[in-house]
Design an enzyme around this catalytic site. Sequence first.
Site, PDB file in Angstrom:
ATOM      1  N   HIS A  28     -10.834  -3.955   3.668  1.00  0.00           N
ATOM      2  CA  HIS A  28     -10.777  -3.556   5.077  1.00  0.00           C
ATOM      3  C   HIS A  28     -11.656  -2.349   5.391  1.00  0.00           C
ATOM      4  O   HIS A  28     -11.648  -1.870   6.519  1.00  0.00           O
ATOM      5  CB  HIS A  28      -9.324  -3.256   5.434  1.00  0.00           C
ATOM      6  CG  HIS A  28      -8.777  -2.099   4.639  1.00  0.00           C
ATOM      7  ND1 HIS A  28      -8.566  -2.201   3.277  1.00  0.00           N
ATOM      8  CD2 HIS A  28      -8.455  -0.846   4.984  1.00  0.00           C
ATOM      9  CE1 HIS A  28      -8.125  -1.040   2.831  1.00  0.00           C
ATOM     10  NE2 HIS A  28      -8.046  -0.198   3.845  1.00  0.00           N
ATOM     11  N   ASP A  29     -12.353  -1.821   4.396  1.00  0.00           N
ATOM     12  CA  ASP A  29     -13.177  -0.634   4.619  1.00  0.00           C
ATOM     13  C   ASP A  29     -14.678  -0.919   4.563  1.00  0.00           C
ATOM     14  O   ASP A  29     -15.484  -0.012   4.757  1.00  0.00           O
ATOM     15  CB  ASP A  29     -12.876   0.426   3.540  1.00  0.00           C
ATOM     16  CG  ASP A  29     -11.495   1.042   3.714  1.00  0.00           C
ATOM     17  OD1 ASP A  29     -11.020   1.122   4.856  1.00  0.00           O
ATOM     18  OD2 ASP A  29     -10.896   1.443   2.692  1.00  0.00           O
ATOM     19  N   ASP A  37       0.857  -1.171   0.000  1.00  0.00           N
ATOM     20  CA  ASP A  37       0.000   0.000   0.000  1.00  0.00           C
ATOM     21  C   ASP A  37       0.900   1.230   0.000  1.00  0.00           C
ATOM     22  O   ASP A  37       1.895   1.261   0.718  1.00  0.00           O
ATOM     23  CB  ASP A  37      -0.835  -0.002   1.294  1.00  0.00           C
ATOM     24  CG  ASP A  37      -2.300   0.239   1.041  1.00  0.00           C
ATOM     25  OD1 ASP A  37      -2.614   1.314   0.495  1.00  0.00           O
ATOM     26  OD2 ASP A  37      -3.115  -0.623   1.411  1.00  0.00           O
ATOM     27  N   GLU A  42      -6.940   3.065  -5.623  1.00  0.00           N
ATOM     28  CA  GLU A  42      -8.212   3.016  -4.889  1.00  0.00           C
ATOM     29  C   GLU A  42      -9.092   4.135  -5.425  1.00  0.00           C
ATOM     30  O   GLU A  42      -8.858   5.302  -5.140  1.00  0.00           O
ATOM     31  CB  GLU A  42      -7.981   3.198  -3.385  1.00  0.00           C
ATOM     32  CG  GLU A  42      -9.256   2.927  -2.606  1.00  0.00           C
ATOM     33  CD  GLU A  42      -9.378   3.668  -1.280  1.00  0.00           C
ATOM     34  OE1 GLU A  42     -10.336   3.409  -0.549  1.00  0.00           O
ATOM     35  OE2 GLU A  42      -8.526   4.536  -0.994  1.00  0.00           O
ATOM     36  N   ASP A  62      -3.395   4.415  -2.314  1.00  0.00           N
ATOM     37  CA  ASP A  62      -4.517   4.743  -1.440  1.00  0.00           C
ATOM     38  C   ASP A  62      -5.157   6.072  -1.841  1.00  0.00           C
ATOM     39  O   ASP A  62      -4.447   7.064  -2.053  1.00  0.00           O
ATOM     40  CB  ASP A  62      -3.961   4.835  -0.009  1.00  0.00           C
ATOM     41  CG  ASP A  62      -5.014   5.138   1.025  1.00  0.00           C
ATOM     42  OD1 ASP A  62      -5.795   4.236   1.344  1.00  0.00           O
ATOM     43  OD2 ASP A  62      -5.056   6.299   1.496  1.00  0.00           O
TER      44      ASP A  62
HETATM   45  C1  GLC Z   1      -8.360   4.490   2.125  1.00  0.00           C
HETATM   46  C2  GLC Z   1      -8.116   3.285   2.993  1.00  0.00           C
HETATM   47  C3  GLC Z   1      -8.768   3.510   4.309  1.00  0.00           C
HETATM   48  C4  GLC Z   1      -8.146   4.731   4.951  1.00  0.00           C
HETATM   49  C5  GLC Z   1      -8.238   5.938   4.015  1.00  0.00           C
HETATM   50  C6  GLC Z   1      -7.362   7.060   4.479  1.00  0.00           C
HETATM   51  O1  GLC Z   1      -9.705   4.669   1.857  1.00  0.00           O
HETATM   52  O2  GLC Z   1      -8.576   2.129   2.355  1.00  0.00           O
HETATM   53  O3  GLC Z   1      -8.637   2.402   5.156  1.00  0.00           O
HETATM   54  O4  GLC Z   1      -8.787   5.016   6.146  1.00  0.00           O
HETATM   55  O5  GLC Z   1      -7.809   5.618   2.723  1.00  0.00           O
HETATM   56  O6  GLC Z   1      -6.018   6.769   4.238  1.00  0.00           O
END
Ligand code: GLC
Length: 670
Positions: A327-328, A99, A266, A201
């Site tokens: 994980h979200d 990541d 993402e 991310d």
């Molecule tokens: C992305 C991650 C998430 C995180 C956010 C801020 O959405 O997947 O878990 O809280 O970025 O970095």
Amino acid sequence: MTDSPWWKHGVIYQIYPLSFQDSTGSGMGDFQGIIQRLDYIADLGVDAIWMSPFYPSPMADFGYDVADYTGVDSMFGNMSTFDRLLAEIHKRNLKLLIDFVPNHSSDEHPWFVESKKSKDNPKRDWYIWRDPKKDGSPPNNWVSMFGGPAWTLDKTTGQYHLHSFLNKQPDLNWRNPELKKAMFDAMRFWLDKGVDGFRLDAVPMIAKHPDLPDNPPNDTPNAQDEYSSTSLKRVYSEYYENLHPLYEEFRKVIDAYDGERLLVGEVWGPLDVWVSNYGKEGNGVHMPHNFRLINIEWKADIVQKTVDELEDALPKFAWPNYVLANHDVLRLASRIGQEQARVAAVMLLTLRGTPTMYYGDELGLPNGDIPLGKERDPAANPDSFVTINRDVARTPMQWSANPFAGFTRAKQPWLPVSLDYKTRNVAVLNERPRSILSLYKRLLRVRKQSQALQIGSYAAIETPADVYAYIREHERERMLVALNFTNEEKFVKLPIEGKVVLNTRLDSDSDRVEQKLKLRPNEAVIVELRPGIPDPKASKAAILEDRGYVLVVDDDLGARTLLSRIVSRSGLRVKTANDGLEALDLAYEEAPLMILLDIMMPRLDGFEVVLRLQADPQLRSVPVVAVTASDEKKKREASMLPGIKGVLAKAQENLVEEVERFVKELAQKG
Ligand code: GLC
């Protein structure tokens, strides 16, 4: 083996390192723990691991607040443990994606500590600082994804800093060349070590409108595919004009390395905006993660529509991918139920595109039970864009029936282990030949042996309600996948006979299937259809593609396959004449093939044409093409269209070219 890049045919497995395996007794997962479990991952049959952040971090957002982009948090080990982990991963022929968090660092990153010191600090411009408005309020109306204004005032310097997430996650300023270089250098640091790519991310947020204007209101907050959740459209805080040049720079960094290194982004947002992340000619991220199947109702027609819309929207160079959980978001098994989780497994691993699995989904891990007051997720607040407590999807991996599921020997794991761990764990499910874990393993093996499933074309086929089915095809290999979304028995008509290679119950209900495939309640089945018979002439009449028009002429192909390919790939609306289809089904191989298609071409101003494609049984592959229209008036119009006479008259030596020209001319007319 296929010669496509590994990430096209491979399967990615996401590890949330805090929750995978604790080797030290700290209650939190670590690198050595992952190393101990690598044989499990390799045996599962995936190709790559994506590991969520492990950088030094105050853990305000559990690692997504990075205090050093080229370090390792001591909680996970040290740099040499990381090196060992990478080597062990590669030793097993797996890849590692890490990541990378480009939009924001931690407020404890030395860069921000410096930046905050004074307005003229050399690092001031590495972050986004602005004066308050005249009335002292924040510089614009942007909101934090975790709730509240996206700005926090620094009393010492009298300026606000921007944070798209927590106050403790200040946004970096990608307009500053030094910052940019430092970030690219950090990427190179990991690439030099040999990591195989990055998951970027929240990447669209690195591009902001230079003037930071107010974001406009969002009329459909929380709607699927809108800039969901906030009351604002994030059009200036995710400013694509700036993003594309940045993507090109990212690609330059990556492409300087050998070995097919990968950039996954993402990216949420509306479909057209999402697609644009591939870049105009594929020079954006290799794949923006596709979350489109996460927030929809789990119904066959809705799922199919979502997939088909995506397939239609993708330019040729863009390789699809699917994510059902991470994980979200909520755990897959809790979202759609244990029975359907098996159906989802089949779908995820057989759609056209790279699947990303989330650790624990292979066990059917449900949402964790987080006692009130014990929440860890900073986003779990009513103003947040995240409408759930994400802790529920981050509970420890369940390895055995030992205390805390074999995850830790600490007194307490950092998040509670799911209540069902005594029966739902790797040790138990591995021993059960029909468990969900056994299903995933079988599926991954079936996939690995099938070019059609890895890289073949995709076409949905006609099914009864509540069933979604499609054919994946590569050269002579054809795999039909049928998914029953209900708890009732359903039947799917097959274009041609085949044999069942896998069903979700992992039994052998019936192996050979002829005309009808029975789907038991909540069952998904993969059928290998009888392979195409090679025919030198037929291969000439292959696939025509002309800006969305696809015409398939192949005398060894089921009509339904053919029709659905036309429907799904062409953008044409196709109405079938049933008698023609029945004739084809029966006539496979022996009798004359007659495919009667009513093709409506909406783009041609409602013009309606019937194409009659006929293969002569004696000559086997010299199809005759007749073009007529369904009513007299249209027929006259059709006969006046250039190209038709030629098509009719010719001995069809050059069928492909003829039809191609014909379709083009029609298009020009329209
Ligand atoms: C992305 C991650 C998430 C995180 C956010 C801020 O959405 O997947 O878990 O809280 O970025 O970095």
